[in-house]
Design a protein around this motif. Structure first.
Motif, short mmCIF file in Angstrom:
data_model
loop_
_atom_site.label_atom_id
_atom_site.label_comp_id
_atom_site.label_asym_id
_atom_site.label_seq_id
_atom_site.Cartn_x
_atom_site.Cartn_y
_atom_site.Cartn_z
N TRP A 97 0.76 -1.20 0.07
CA TRP A 97 0.15 -0.08 0.05
C TRP A 97 0.93 1.25 0.05
CZ3 TRP A 97 -1.01 -4.32 2.55
CH2 TRP A 97 -2.13 -5.14 2.18
N VAL A 98 0.71 2.17 -1.05
CA VAL A 98 1.38 3.39 -1.04
C VAL A 98 0.50 4.55 -0.34
CG1 VAL A 98 2.60 4.93 -2.44
CG2 VAL A 98 2.64 2.46 -3.19
N HIS A 99 0.56 4.99 0.61
CA HIS A 99 0.02 6.03 1.57
C HIS A 99 0.60 7.34 1.04
CE1 HIS A 99 -2.63 3.28 3.84
NE2 HIS A 99 -1.13 2.51 3.88
N ARG A 100 0.09 8.45 1.70
CA ARG A 100 0.46 9.68 1.39
C ARG A 100 2.24 10.03 1.66
NH1 ARG A 100 0.14 15.17 4.12
NH2 ARG A 100 -0.60 13.94 5.88
N ARG A 101 2.53 9.17 2.46
CA ARG A 101 4.05 9.53 2.92
C ARG A 101 4.79 7.95 3.12
NH1 ARG A 101 4.55 14.58 7.13
NH2 ARG A 101 3.60 16.23 5.92
N THR A 102 4.25 6.91 3.05
CA THR A 102 4.80 5.79 3.58
C THR A 102 4.32 4.36 2.41
OG1 THR A 102 3.13 5.18 5.03
CG2 THR A 102 5.12 6.26 5.71
N PHE A 103 5.29 3.63 2.22
CA PHE A 103 5.00 2.28 1.76
C PHE A 103 4.65 1.52 3.02
CE2 PHE A 103 8.43 3.86 -1.24
CZ PHE A 103 7.48 3.83 -2.32
N CYS A 104 3.74 0.46 2.81
CA CYS A 104 3.35 -0.55 3.77
C CYS A 104 2.95 -1.88 3.29
CB CYS A 104 2.02 0.02 4.68
SG CYS A 104 2.17 1.99 5.29
N TRP A 105 3.63 -2.93 3.81
CA TRP A 105 3.59 -4.32 3.57
C TRP A 105 3.34 -5.17 4.78
CZ3 TRP A 105 7.61 -1.63 2.77
CH2 TRP A 105 8.94 -2.20 3.01
N TRP A 106 3.08 -6.35 4.67
CA TRP A 106 3.26 -7.37 5.64
C TRP A 106 4.14 -8.24 5.21
CZ3 TRP A 106 0.90 -7.60 10.38
CH2 TRP A 106 -0.21 -7.01 10.29
N SER A 107 5.31 -8.09 5.84
CA SER A 107 6.76 -8.86 5.51
C SER A 107 6.43 -10.42 5.93
CB SER A 107 7.92 -8.15 6.09
OG SER A 107 8.28 -8.46 7.44
N THR A 108 5.86 -10.52 7.00
CA THR A 108 5.46 -11.59 7.54
C THR A 108 4.03 -11.81 8.08
OG1 THR A 108 6.02 -11.63 9.78
CG2 THR A 108 7.61 -12.50 8.25
N ARG A 109 3.30 -12.77 8.40
CA ARG A 109 2.10 -12.84 9.04
C ARG A 109 1.88 -11.79 10.21
NH1 ARG A 109 -0.73 -18.65 10.18
NH2 ARG A 109 -0.26 -18.68 7.85
N HIS A 110 2.90 -11.83 10.91
CA HIS A 110 2.94 -10.92 12.43
C HIS A 110 3.89 -9.61 12.16
CE1 HIS A 110 0.88 -14.30 14.00
NE2 HIS A 110 1.84 -15.00 13.64
N ARG A 111 4.33 -9.28 11.22
CA ARG A 111 5.17 -8.07 10.86
C ARG A 111 4.83 -7.24 9.62
NH1 ARG A 111 11.72 -7.96 9.60
NH2 ARG A 111 12.19 -6.05 10.32
N TYR A 112 4.56 -6.06 10.27
CA TYR A 112 3.83 -4.90 9.33
C TYR A 112 4.76 -3.85 9.09
CZ TYR A 112 0.58 -1.98 7.06
OH TYR A 112 -0.07 -1.21 6.32
N LEU A 113 5.34 -3.68 8.02
CA LEU A 113 6.57 -2.90 7.63
C LEU A 113 6.11 -1.50 7.10
CD1 LEU A 113 9.67 -4.98 6.40
CD2 LEU A 113 8.93 -4.12 8.89
N ARG A 114 6.70 -0.47 7.62
CA ARG A 114 6.43 1.03 6.81
C ARG A 114 7.89 1.60 6.44
NH1 ARG A 114 2.78 1.02 11.24
NH2 ARG A 114 0.57 1.30 10.66
N ARG A 115 7.90 2.31 5.33
CA ARG A 115 9.22 2.78 5.20
C ARG A 115 8.55 4.22 4.38
NH1 ARG A 115 11.06 -0.22 7.90
NH2 ARG A 115 12.89 -1.24 7.66
N PRO A 116 9.38 5.40 4.57
CA PRO A 116 9.17 6.47 3.98
C PRO A 116 9.05 6.43 2.37
CG PRO A 116 10.51 6.86 5.69
CD PRO A 116 10.67 5.42 5.44
N LEU A 117 8.17 7.28 1.67
CA LEU A 117 8.44 7.10 0.24
C LEU A 117 9.68 7.65 -0.24
CD1 LEU A 117 4.82 8.59 -0.94
CD2 LEU A 117 5.72 6.29 -0.30
#
Length: 247
Positions: free
Chosen positions: A205-225
């Motif tokens: 998912w590409v939000h207004r300021r971040t990329f977001c995705w589930w890297s594992t079933r229990h780990r959700y990652l966010r990184r700045p665009l």
């Protein structure tokens, strides 16, 4: 997105070069890193650390340029440089080679020890370092291999810390990066302007300021665009691992 000038790193770009596959490779890597860091106005002592570290990593790549685990011909090393803001503002310098199963390690040898001192030297003069399985960038056909990378602190006045990337532009370039590395996907846009990249085994998912995705079933990652290249590498590793498990 690959850029021709060092200042393109400020906007999330990447500098990438193919290095000579012979003894001139480390010197070429030193020259490219010195030029790039000088253009970005790094302090002289940090530039010298970068030159020293890339000389060692390029020498390591040259040693493993011929892939022992396959019948592929020797693959020339590549040099990649980009900036990231997470976990801290750093310049990332990566040297790629085609020998994925040959994992480097710092031996802990003293700096005056002639055996195994190279990567220990990298560890001592950089903020961080490591080795990561990935795929080549420079060729049109992506080749599996690994990078040995290191991080150096960015200048305090690094303008990329305040640069805003349009989400649509970020989504476009992320999908383009992944497609060039051999991972096909689709991009869709919701009614509220949110972009979603549908990739094998993961949605981004590409939000207004971040990329977001589930890297594992229990780990959700966010990184700045702005950390487009770092996000690309994390996703290449994720997708590559999933691909290998499915074979």
């Amino acid at each position: 997105m690959e850029v021709k000038g060092a200042w393109g790193l400020v906007t999330g770009g990447l500098c990438a070069w193919r290095l000579p596959g012979d003894e001139s490779g480390p010197a070429a890597a030193r020259r490219l890193v010195r030029r790039t860091m000088s253009e970005l106005r790094f302090d002289r002592d940090v530039i010298e650390d970068g030159e020293l570290a890339v000389s060692e990593t390029a020498t390591n790549a040259l040693r493993h340029a011929r892939c022992a685990e396959s019948n592929r011909p020797p693959f020339p090393p590549e040099l990649w440089v980009w900036a990231r803001t997470v976990p801290s503002p750093q310049l990332i310098v990566s040297v790629f080679d085609g020998a994925r199963t040959t994992a480097p390690h710092a031996s802990g040898a003293g700096l005056l020890d002639e055996h195994g001192k190279g990567l220990e030297l990298v560890r001592q003069v950089t903020a961080d370092w490591g080795s990561t399985p990935t795929r080549s960038r420079v060729d049109t056909t992506s080749v599996p291999g690994k990078t040995v990378w290191f991080a150096l602190p960015l200048p305090r006045d690094w303008p990329g810390l305040h640069y805003r990337v349009h989400p649509g532009t970020a989504a476009y370039h992320l999908l383009l990066n992944l497609t060039r590395r051999g991972f096909e996907g689709k991009r869709s846009t919701t009614d509220d302007g949110l972009s979603v990249l549908v990739l094998p085994n993961v949605n981004v998912w590409v939000h207004r300021r971040t990329f977001c995705w589930w890297s594992t079933r229990h780990r959700y990652l966010r990184r700045p665009l702005i950390d487009l290249q770092e996000t690309t590498e994390l996703l290449v590793r994720h997708l590559d691992t999933a691909h290998q498990r499915s074979e």
